[in-house]
Design a protein around this motif. Structure first.
Motif, PDB file in Angstrom:
ATOM      1  N   ASP A   1       0.874  -1.374   0.106  1.00  0.00           N
ATOM      2  CA  ASP A   1       0.094   0.010   0.112  1.00  0.00           C
ATOM      3  C   ASP A   1       0.630   1.312  -0.006  1.00  0.00           C
ATOM      4  O   ASP A   1       0.489   2.281  -0.677  1.00  0.00           O
ATOM      5  CB  ASP A   1      -0.781   0.016   1.286  1.00  0.00           C
ATOM      6  CG  ASP A   1      -2.065  -0.958   1.210  1.00  0.00           C
ATOM      7  OD1 ASP A   1      -2.351  -1.612   0.012  1.00  0.00           O
ATOM      8  OD2 ASP A   1      -2.731  -1.563   2.208  1.00  0.00           O
ATOM      9  N   ARG A   2       1.938   1.157   0.632  1.00  0.00           N
ATOM     10  CA  ARG A   2       2.851   2.549   0.873  1.00  0.00           C
ATOM     11  C   ARG A   2       4.291   2.516   0.366  1.00  0.00           C
ATOM     12  O   ARG A   2       5.037   3.161   0.881  1.00  0.00           O
ATOM     13  CB  ARG A   2       2.584   2.809   2.242  1.00  0.00           C
ATOM     14  CG  ARG A   2       1.610   3.340   2.893  1.00  0.00           C
ATOM     15  CD  ARG A   2       1.628   3.630   4.407  1.00  0.00           C
ATOM     16  NE  ARG A   2       0.214   3.987   4.811  1.00  0.00           N
ATOM     17  CZ  ARG A   2      -0.401   5.078   4.775  1.00  0.00           C
ATOM     18  NH1 ARG A   2       0.174   6.016   4.395  1.00  0.00           N
ATOM     19  NH2 ARG A   2      -1.530   5.198   5.247  1.00  0.00           N
TER      20      ARG A   2
ATOM     21  N   ALA B   1      -3.703  14.807 -12.073  1.00  0.00           N
ATOM     22  CA  ALA B   1      -4.416  15.593 -11.043  1.00  0.00           C
ATOM     23  C   ALA B   1      -3.865  15.983 -10.134  1.00  0.00           C
ATOM     24  O   ALA B   1      -2.673  15.323  -9.479  1.00  0.00           O
ATOM     25  CB  ALA B   1      -5.679  14.732 -10.911  1.00  0.00           C
ATOM     26  N   PRO B   2      -4.147  17.345  -9.421  1.00  0.00           N
ATOM     27  CA  PRO B   2      -3.216  17.504  -8.267  1.00  0.00           C
ATOM     28  C   PRO B   2      -3.183  16.579  -6.976  1.00  0.00           C
ATOM     29  O   PRO B   2      -2.178  16.469  -6.615  1.00  0.00           O
ATOM     30  CB  PRO B   2      -4.593  18.994  -7.724  1.00  0.00           C
ATOM     31  CG  PRO B   2      -4.849  19.290  -9.096  1.00  0.00           C
ATOM     32  CD  PRO B   2      -5.043  18.114  -9.831  1.00  0.00           C
ATOM     33  N   ALA B   3      -4.366  15.572  -7.083  1.00  0.00           N
ATOM     34  CA  ALA B   3      -4.113  14.857  -5.796  1.00  0.00           C
ATOM     35  C   ALA B   3      -3.084  13.715  -6.201  1.00  0.00           C
ATOM     36  O   ALA B   3      -2.516  13.224  -5.364  1.00  0.00           O
ATOM     37  CB  ALA B   3      -5.611  13.938  -5.749  1.00  0.00           C
ATOM     38  N   ASP B   4      -2.807  13.647  -7.358  1.00  0.00           N
ATOM     39  CA  ASP B   4      -1.810  12.778  -7.719  1.00  0.00           C
ATOM     40  C   ASP B   4      -0.331  13.114  -8.201  1.00  0.00           C
ATOM     41  O   ASP B   4       0.695  12.566  -8.174  1.00  0.00           O
ATOM     42  CB  ASP B   4      -1.837  11.956  -8.985  1.00  0.00           C
ATOM     43  CG  ASP B   4      -3.337  11.260  -9.010  1.00  0.00           C
ATOM     44  OD1 ASP B   4      -3.639  10.637  -7.776  1.00  0.00           O
ATOM     45  OD2 ASP B   4      -3.957  11.236  -9.945  1.00  0.00           O
TER      46      ASP B   4
ATOM     47  N   LEU C   1      10.459   3.645  -3.043  1.00  0.00           N
ATOM     48  CA  LEU C   1       9.928   4.990  -2.274  1.00  0.00           C
ATOM     49  C   LEU C   1       8.969   4.409  -1.125  1.00  0.00           C
ATOM     50  O   LEU C   1       8.210   3.423  -1.417  1.00  0.00           O
ATOM     51  CB  LEU C   1       8.991   5.648  -3.202  1.00  0.00           C
ATOM     52  CG  LEU C   1       9.767   6.156  -4.585  1.00  0.00           C
ATOM     53  CD1 LEU C   1       8.926   6.926  -5.368  1.00  0.00           C
ATOM     54  CD2 LEU C   1      10.721   7.416  -3.672  1.00  0.00           C
ATOM     55  N   GLU C   2       9.221   4.924  -0.067  1.00  0.00           N
ATOM     56  CA  GLU C   2       8.292   4.755   0.976  1.00  0.00           C
ATOM     57  C   GLU C   2       7.340   5.991   1.152  1.00  0.00           C
ATOM     58  O   GLU C   2       7.798   7.114   0.997  1.00  0.00           O
ATOM     59  CB  GLU C   2       9.006   5.018   2.298  1.00  0.00           C
ATOM     60  CG  GLU C   2      10.047   3.724   2.513  1.00  0.00           C
ATOM     61  CD  GLU C   2       9.495   2.438   2.809  1.00  0.00           C
ATOM     62  OE1 GLU C   2       8.276   2.148   3.101  1.00  0.00           O
ATOM     63  OE2 GLU C   2      10.242   1.409   2.440  1.00  0.00           O
ATOM     64  N   LEU C   3       5.965   5.729   0.948  1.00  0.00           N
ATOM     65  CA  LEU C   3       5.068   6.509   0.633  1.00  0.00           C
ATOM     66  C   LEU C   3       4.360   7.126   1.922  1.00  0.00           C
ATOM     67  O   LEU C   3       4.114   6.187   2.679  1.00  0.00           O
ATOM     68  CB  LEU C   3       4.060   6.243  -0.419  1.00  0.00           C
ATOM     69  CG  LEU C   3       4.568   5.823  -1.528  1.00  0.00           C
ATOM     70  CD1 LEU C   3       3.487   5.265  -2.740  1.00  0.00           C
ATOM     71  CD2 LEU C   3       5.381   6.822  -2.325  1.00  0.00           C
ATOM     72  N   ASP C   4       3.807   8.314   2.132  1.00  0.00           N
ATOM     73  CA  ASP C   4       3.229   8.876   3.276  1.00  0.00           C
ATOM     74  C   ASP C   4       1.675   8.383   3.155  1.00  0.00           C
ATOM     75  O   ASP C   4       0.916   8.192   4.220  1.00  0.00           O
ATOM     76  CB  ASP C   4       3.131  10.411   3.265  1.00  0.00           C
ATOM     77  CG  ASP C   4       4.727  10.701   3.559  1.00  0.00           C
ATOM     78  OD1 ASP C   4       5.476  10.138   4.175  1.00  0.00           O
ATOM     79  OD2 ASP C   4       4.787  12.125   3.077  1.00  0.00           O
ATOM     80  N   GLU C   5       1.135   8.185   1.961  1.00  0.00           N
ATOM     81  CA  GLU C   5      -0.152   7.976   1.913  1.00  0.00           C
ATOM     82  C   GLU C   5      -0.303   6.455   1.044  1.00  0.00           C
ATOM     83  O   GLU C   5       0.542   6.244   0.347  1.00  0.00           O
ATOM     84  CB  GLU C   5      -1.065   9.210   1.163  1.00  0.00           C
ATOM     85  CG  GLU C   5      -0.816  10.317   1.934  1.00  0.00           C
ATOM     86  CD  GLU C   5      -1.939  11.419   1.391  1.00  0.00           C
ATOM     87  OE1 GLU C   5      -2.179  11.000   0.056  1.00  0.00           O
ATOM     88  OE2 GLU C   5      -1.830  12.577   1.538  1.00  0.00           O
TER      89      GLU C   5
END
Length: 339
Positions: free
Chosen positions: A143-144, A204-207, A162-166
């Motif tokens: 997931d992250r 998109a801004p969210a991505d 990459l370790e993702l925050d979300e």
């Protein structure tokens, strides 16, 4: 020096000394070479060459040996480089084409070059900074976490996680992968800054946070300089050349062990010549290499040199043969990387 006859005498001295390791006298030149002049004329030519600094007399009553200046004139006057034989060319091709990956290609190249030249062979790993991106793969690891795989046109494979925050939106990953490859494939870092910036704005801004992280990894990886390194083979050949050095071979070995010295030398030689470059004796600025000669050439796909390879040995080397071998291995290596 414009006197063709004296150039012929110098050429004969160099060739004899390279072959025999013995100082060359006028009597030997008369016996071995058809120079078309009397022994007295040859002695006069040798005296002129010595006065000009092209040859020297190591001991009283001894023959003459070439100086660094003499070797340089000899190399500069090489009108033809003896071609490798058909069996040698086929052996190079088959030996390198059997390699399974970049590490194997580099390892085979350095061992082959050492065998062909009977010198110390050095091969620089392809620089990421001078490589173009061939393909980029994005692999979700949960997931992250996202694995970014960068493959360059030289066959290098770099992996970054990459370790993702979300939580990762896996629907974005295929689109990002496709757009990155369409934008970056075949381009070098210097040409990617603006296209990658425009790519980020296309999402998109969210991505955009994810897109920005991936683009940053690509730029940072291709911009790395710390990975540059040299592989070497054939150091044992120096032991057989021990008598060619005034002292011991220890300073030479110590210089060869310093990656920074060799990388700097190869970089400088890239400025000397677009083809095969030769540094002789004191032209090598590092004190440990002052009694050696270095023959080097660049290699890379599509005619763009991404790294260099070469041979290092005593100044008493077979320059024509070494130049031919270095050039041949560089060309075959370039073809493999272009494949």
């Amino acid at each position: 020096m414009s006197d063709d006859r004296r150039l012929g005498v110098l050429r004969a001295i160099v060739e004899d000394y390279v072959q025999t390791r013995e100082p060359v006298g006028s009597r030997v030149l008369v016996e071995r070479h058809n120079l078309g002049v009397s022994p007295a004329t040859i002695r006069n030519d040798m005296a002129a060459l010595e006065d000009a600094g092209y040859i020297a007399q190591p001991h009283t009553s001894a023959g003459r040996v070439p100086t660094d200046k003499g070797y340089r004139l000899f190399v500069d006057q090489l009108s033809t480089i003896k071609p490798l034989s058909s069996p040698e060319r086929r052996a190079i091709q088959h030996f390198l084409e059997d390699a399974v990956d970049l590490d194997d290609v580099v390892d085979r190249s350095v061992r082959l070059l050492a065998q062909l030249t009977q010198q110390v062979a050095i091969v620089q790993y392809p620089s990421l900074r001078r490589s173009a991106l061939r393909h980029l793969e994005l692999v979700p690891l949960g997931d992250r976490r996202l694995l970014v795989v960068i493959i360059t046109d030289t066959g290098r494979v770099e992996q970054r996680t990459l370790e993702l925050d979300e939580a990762l939106d896996e629907q974005v990953v295929p689109e990002l992968r496709a757009r990155l490859n369409a934008t970056a494939a075949g381009r070098r870092l210097v040409d990617l800054t603006e296209p990658l910036a425009r790519l980020e704005e296309a999402f998109a801004p969210a991505d955009r946070a994810l897109v920005h992280r991936v683009i940053t990894v690509v730029e940072d990886t291709l911009g790395e300089a710390t990975e540059e390194r040299i592989v070497m083979a054939g150091a044992s050949h120096l032991a057989r050349s021990g008598t060619d050095f005034t002292g011991t071979i220890r300073p030479v070995l110590e210089a060869l062990e310093e990656q920074v010295v060799l990388l700097r030398l190869l970089t400088e030689m890239a400025d000397d010549s677009a083809g095969v470059a030769v540094r002789i004796g004191h032209e090598n600025r590092h004190a440990g290499l002052a009694e050696t000669s270095v023959v080097a050439a660049g290699y890379g796909a599509d005619g763009n040199a991404v790294a260099r390879l070469g041979a290092v040995g005593p100044t008493r080397m077979d320059y024509a043969g070494t130049i031919a071998s270095v050039r041949a291995v560089a060309r075959y290596l370039s073809r493999i990387l272009a494949g």
